[in-house]
Design an enzyme around this catalytic site. Structure first.
Site, short mmCIF file in Angstrom:
data_model
loop_
_atom_site.label_atom_id
_atom_site.label_comp_id
_atom_site.label_asym_id
_atom_site.label_seq_id
_atom_site.Cartn_x
_atom_site.Cartn_y
_atom_site.Cartn_z
N GLY A 172 13.59 -12.20 -4.60
CA GLY A 172 12.92 -13.24 -3.82
C GLY A 172 12.47 -12.72 -2.46
N GLY A 173 12.71 -13.53 -1.42
CA GLY A 173 12.29 -13.16 -0.06
C GLY A 173 12.93 -11.87 0.42
N GLY A 407 -17.33 14.25 -2.66
CA GLY A 407 -16.75 13.41 -1.61
C GLY A 407 -15.29 13.69 -1.40
CB ALA A 408 -12.58 14.81 -3.66
#
Length: 513
Positions: A172-173, A407-408
């Protein structure tokens, strides 16, 4: 009127009661499950006899569901400060023997006090988590306590290191505080993290899943990427946290700790001369290069089981702490994909926040093609790594060992996005794409014979797929013999150690999340 002796005796009794937590029976149950108690973990983590406990006698203030009849001292979390290798650290450890470690308002107040102190003193916080979540009997007060901790985690991020160990169930939290911290360590077969447990999942989606499959240590270390490190047991977990901290400064205004280096800074290794195969399609293990050049061949890898096409971790060069980001040609040919981009980006930003120089070892054929990647948002996620390297103002040193395509090449800490020193091995290939693909596009309309095609490929490789074109343009500072890698990196680190660069003033950037 009580005597002085009686007052001292009362203090002794309260101390003993607080140290027993949920009692002998529950402590034994914890041990039988292969887990240590909160105090035992703290004593393993800190230097001997340095732990100073705070709020030892604090109790919860709830009155509903009969809980007011059970008020154990310390209320399920042990907090305080001590030292690791002589350096001040703050620590809180949830005590599973008291209400299953569930968080109460009093619990949260103790943790908040520790975090406030840590921020004031510029020292890290270690959270040893072993909690079933919010204390249901306290309702919204428990939730408010969680939110106070989340807020402080966020404010402290990038100011002091925050390191979490998950040493039991965390649901949970309870999972969101560790998620905001810098590093999460989990323990095999005894720690779990999930927002909703197997029972809830079964009732809502009818999926059958075990705790281990859903949120076990290996799941989060290899599949989700939520966790960064994995230990065999509680004791090893504490040793790993100590080692991790040895590479990190106490706060964002300090430099990382400097260790005496007994490893020859001019050490050469002939093995490096032949480690990169001449055949560009043949894999090799980048970790061999990393371990060969760093001090004492000691590389502390982070997230070793997740997105294995990129390697991240800490090491030392001439005693100085460094962060390493490296493509791994032995896995998916070292391509960048969604997971590796996210893994690399977060590590780069951590190192930048805490003044740790970045060394990049590059052998990248590009971004992974395919609909899965495109639909998954590779453009956005790949941009995270680009953004992180561009934004980083720490010393940045890059070594291109082989491929640096498209682009790498730009993304992996190229000269154009602010790298200070860029080296290349003679085997480096820096080009828009591989020679075969390039020839296919350039000579698309020409009906080349097999001989002509091979000649065109060879010509392209000679002209573009080498480090010399980039060196002619000043994009590579030096083409180095691989055996000199250690010496060259150390020289570059010495040269850049007083680097001063600041980005334009702004509230914060808008990284593509």
């Amino acid at each position: 009127m009580s005597t002085l002796e009686e007052k001292h005796k009362l203090l002794e009794e309260k101390n003993k009661a607080a140290e027993l937590g949920g009692g002998i029976e529950r402590i034994e149950r914890q041990h039988k499950a292969g887990r240590k108690t909160a105090r035992e973990r703290i004593f393993d983590l800190l230097d001997p006899e340095t732990f100073v406990e705070t709020d030892k006698f604090m109790t919860h203030r709830a009155h509903d569901f009969g809980i007011e009849k059970n008020k154990p001292l310390g209320d399920g979390v042990v907090t305080g400060y001590g030292k690791i290798d002589g350096r001040l650290v703050y620590v809180f450890a949830q005590d599973f023997t008291v209400f299953g470690g569930a968080l109460s308002r009093a619990n949260a107040d103790k943790v908040v006090k520790i975090m406030d102190l840590a921020m004031k003193m510029g020292a890290p916080v270690f959270g040893l988590n072993d909690s079933g979540g919010a204390r249901i009997q306290e309702g919204v007060e428990s939730l408010a306590g969680y939110a106070d901790i989340f807020y402080l985690n966020t404010i402290a991020s990038g100011v002091i290191p925050q390191i979490s160990a998950i040493l039991g169930p965390c649901a949970g939290g309870a999972v969101y505080s560790p998620a905001i911290t810098d590093f999460i360590l989990m323990v095999k077969k005894s720690s779990y993290m999930f927002v909703t447990g197997p029972d809830v999942i079964k009732s809502v989606t009818h999926e059958e899943v075990t705790k281990e499959e859903l949120g076990g240590a290996m799941t989060h270390n290899s599949k989700s990427g939520v966790a960064h490190l994995i230990a065999d047991d509680d004791e090893q977990a504490m040793m790993m946290l100590r080692e991790l901290f040895s590479y990190i400064p106490s706060n964002n205004m300090e430099d990382p700790p400097l260790k005496i280096c007994y490893d020859d800074i001019n050490r050469e290794d002939q093995k490096l001369e032949t480690i990169v195969p001449i055949d560009p399609n043949k894999p090799y293990d980048m970790k061999e290069i990393i371990e060969t050049v760093v001090d004492d061949n000691n590389f502390f890898e982070i997230m070793p089981y997740y997105a294995q096409n990129i390697i991240i971790g800490f090491a030392r060069m001439a005693g100085r702490s460094i962060g390493i980001v490296a493509n791994q040609p032995a896995n998916l040919a070292g391509v960048l994909d969604i997971n590796s981009s996210i893994k690399g980006a977060r590590f780069v930003r951590f190192c930048d926040a805490f003044n740790i120089p970045l060394i990049t070892f590059e052998d990248v054929p590009g971004f992974l093609p395919g609909t899965t990647q495109e639909f998954g948002g590779i453009i956005k996620h790949g941009a995270k790594l680009l953004y992180a390297f561009c934004e980083a103002t720490v010393p940045k040193i890059t070594i291109i060992t082989r491929k640096a395509y498209g682009g790498a090449y730009d993304v992996m800490s190229s000269k154009h996005i602010g790298a200070d020193v860029n080296y290349a091995f003679p085997t480096a290939e820096i080009a828009v794409m591989g020679p075969e693909g390039a020839v296919n596009i350039i000579y698309k309309k020409d009906n080349l014979s097999p001989e002509e095609r091979q000649k065109a490929i060879d010509d392209y490789r000679t002209t573009f797929a080498s480090p010399y074109k980039a060196a002619e343009l000043g994009y590579i500072d030096e083409i180095i013999y691989p055996k000199h890698t250690r010496k060259k990196i150390i020289q570059a680190l010495e040269m850049t150690q007083n680097k001063s660069k600041t980005n334009p003033p702004k509230k914060h950037g808008n990284i593509p999340l």
